[in-house]
Write a protein that holds these residues in place. Structure first.
Motif, short mmCIF file in Angstrom:
data_model
loop_
_atom_site.label_atom_id
_atom_site.label_comp_id
_atom_site.label_asym_id
_atom_site.label_seq_id
_atom_site.Cartn_x
_atom_site.Cartn_y
_atom_site.Cartn_z
N ILE A 342 0.83 -1.20 0.00
CA ILE A 342 0.00 0.00 0.00
C ILE A 342 0.87 1.25 0.00
CG2 ILE A 342 -1.65 1.34 1.36
CD1 ILE A 342 -2.84 -1.32 2.32
N SER A 343 1.91 1.27 0.83
CA SER A 343 2.77 2.45 0.95
C SER A 343 3.50 2.74 -0.35
CB SER A 343 3.78 2.25 2.09
OG SER A 343 3.12 2.06 3.32
N VAL A 344 4.14 1.71 -0.91
CA VAL A 344 4.89 1.91 -2.16
C VAL A 344 3.95 2.33 -3.27
CG1 VAL A 344 6.30 0.78 -3.92
CG2 VAL A 344 6.73 0.32 -1.51
N PHE A 345 2.81 1.67 -3.36
CA PHE A 345 1.84 1.98 -4.43
C PHE A 345 1.38 3.43 -4.35
CE2 PHE A 345 -2.57 2.15 -5.97
CZ PHE A 345 -2.40 1.69 -7.27
N ASN A 346 0.98 3.89 -3.17
CA ASN A 346 0.47 5.25 -3.03
C ASN A 346 1.56 6.29 -3.27
OD1 ASN A 346 -2.17 4.50 -2.44
ND2 ASN A 346 -1.77 4.34 -0.25
N ILE A 347 2.75 6.06 -2.73
CA ILE A 347 3.84 7.03 -2.89
C ILE A 347 4.28 7.13 -4.34
CG2 ILE A 347 6.27 7.45 -2.34
CD1 ILE A 347 5.61 6.28 0.46
N ILE A 348 4.46 5.99 -4.99
CA ILE A 348 4.94 6.00 -6.37
C ILE A 348 3.92 6.61 -7.32
CG2 ILE A 348 5.63 4.54 -8.32
CD1 ILE A 348 7.74 4.89 -6.11
N THR A 349 2.65 6.26 -7.17
CA THR A 349 1.64 6.84 -8.05
C THR A 349 1.49 8.35 -7.82
OG1 THR A 349 -0.06 6.10 -6.47
CG2 THR A 349 0.31 4.74 -8.43
N ASP A 350 1.54 8.79 -6.56
CA ASP A 350 1.49 10.23 -6.28
C ASP A 350 2.68 10.95 -6.90
OD1 ASP A 350 -0.84 9.85 -4.91
OD2 ASP A 350 0.01 10.18 -2.91
N SER A 351 3.86 10.36 -6.75
CA SER A 351 5.07 10.97 -7.30
C SER A 351 5.01 11.05 -8.82
CB SER A 351 6.30 10.16 -6.87
OG SER A 351 7.49 10.69 -7.43
N MET A 352 4.59 9.97 -9.46
CA MET A 352 4.50 9.95 -10.92
C MET A 352 3.48 10.97 -11.43
SD MET A 352 4.63 5.80 -11.55
CE MET A 352 4.75 5.82 -13.34
#
Length: 424
Positions: A342-352
């Motif tokens: 969940i953490s990696v998914f949310n952070i990476i999508t927000d960053s992208m």
């Protein structure tokens, strides 16, 4: 300076942060540190509320279905407010946005403290239309961090999330057990008022850099917060629509489990308020380890596309494991990989997504990202409540497995097709 390129009296006094300036760099770090503290406090009050609402709802006669309706109400309200709040932050600055969010949280807890009827429990959710402290913190961190370090900076907010989860769950469980729901809600109101004081004292009016305004000087910009066109135009930028859809589709199943967890803990695991507090503390520790010690290293070493693929693959495995869990111990085994995905998914999508739009619109983009979570809270309780009542907890896990596996295969296919084209 306005979006159309004209300097206004208010923004002319706002600090302008220039890259490469040592003094500005120190200011950036100080503001980011304050924002991290605000994020930790906000999550503390949020999890304090999680210790109150399910048990107060049960006292007021709510069953699983009606509690789902209550959660859906929050989702609908925040789904409406999220994009507008992001636009508000872009137009009026960080201090105004965070002040509005914290003030709404104070009102939210005051209404919760006096809720002694099912209707009042619904009414107390109305201020959530402005309760976007965490997205506002993300906006400030995005404004003040370098693009190549953005994912790592955003991940530190997840570390604050873990701290707040531990503090809020532990404090909430103890206060509800010893002093009741009303007193606990009053503590949340007082804490939110302190957060508002910190915002007014330490946060500048604007955190946008001078360079972020130049890209829109040649256009006539709409200054209305409620401009749907100004919000949705971001979807026309390259990659944005595809990443946004992936964020919504792949994030929905795990979001359903999250919004249903309070019911699962109460009804399936038979946890008391204090025991639920201890379990949430375990979540917080796992969150801190993942966000503070893992994600920063991963983002520095691997590409965002690879990490997005990894997070979806892990989420698929977690769903399959949760489909077969029978007790709290088995669930705890899945907690760390669940939080990681969940953490990696949310952070990476927000960053992208924030890198795909002009820096002057990052607040609006993060508001749209927050609306995905609100969408989950809108339809998640209804879907989750139906699956739980009709087919049990395992159906939620199987749904996550099927959906995330499908998205994983789609992304793998796209990557392989891109490599083939590059080889030609």
């Amino acid at each position: 300076m306005s979006r159309g390129g004209e300097m206004t009296e208010e923004t002319s006094k706002a600090p302008v942060f220039s890259p490469g300036n040592a003094a500005d760099q120190r200011k950036r770090m100080k503001i980011i540190l304050i924002v991290y503290i605000l994020a930790a406090l906000d999550i503390t009050w949020m999890f304090l509320q999680f210790s109150v609402t399910p048990y107060l709802a049960k006292k007021l006669g709510f069953d699983t279905l009606w509690f789902g309706y209550l959660q859906t109400t929050v989702g609908v309200i925040q789904l409406t407010g999220g994009p507008m709040f992001g636009r508000f932050a872009d137009l009026f600055g960080a201090r105004a946005a965070l002040s509005l969010a914290c003030a709404a949280t104070v009102v939210f807890f005051v209404l919760l403290a006096i809720a002694d009827h099912p209707i009042l429990l619904f009414i107390h959710k109305l201020p959530t239309i402005f309760m976007h402290v965490m997205p506002a913190c993300q906006m400030v961190v995005t404004d003040l961090s370098e693009p190549e370090k953005r994912a790592d900076a955003l991940s530190k907010l997840g570390l604050c999330f873990g701290v707040g989860m531990i503090a809020g769950s532990t404090l909430g469980g103890q206060l509800v057990t010893r002093y009741g729901e009303t007193f606990t809600a009053c503590v949340g109101a007082a804490g939110s008022a302190f957060s508002l004081f910190m915002v007014l004292t330490f946060i500048p009016k604007s955190t946008k850099a001078e360079a972020s305004r130049s890209s829109t000087e040649s256009e006539s910009q709409n200054k209305k917060v409620f401009s749907l066109g100004e919000i949705t135009r971001l979807m026309k930028f390259p990659r944005v629509m595809r990443i946004f859809l992936i964020k919504a589709v792949a994030g929905l199943p795990s979001g359903i489990f999250q919004v249903m967890f309070s019911i699962i803990a109460l009804d399936f695991f038979k946890l008391l308020p204090e025991q639920n507090g201890y379990l949430m503390t375990f979540f917080g520790i796992a969150q801190m380890v993942v966000q503070g010690g893992v994600i920063g290293r991963l983002t520095a070493r691997y590409s965002e596309k690879s990490l997005l693929l990894l997070s979806i693959g892990v989420a698929s495995c977690v769903g399959l494991a949760q489909a077969y869990m029978q007790n709290v111990f088995q669930f705890c085994i899945t907690v760390t990989p669940m939080i990681f995905s969940i953490s990696v998914f949310n952070i990476i999508t927000d960053s992208m997504l924030t890198k795909s739009v002009p820096s002057s619109d990052t607040g609006t983009m993060l508001g749209l990202c927050a609306s995905v979570q609100s969408l989950v809270r809108t339809i998640g309780p209804t879907i989750g409540g139906y699956l739980y009542v009709k087919y049990g907890v395992s159906s939620i896990g199987f749904t996550q497995f099927v959906v995330n596996t499908t998205v994983f295969v789609y992304l793998m296919y796209r990557q392989l097709r891109t490599k083939v084209k590059e080889g030609e």
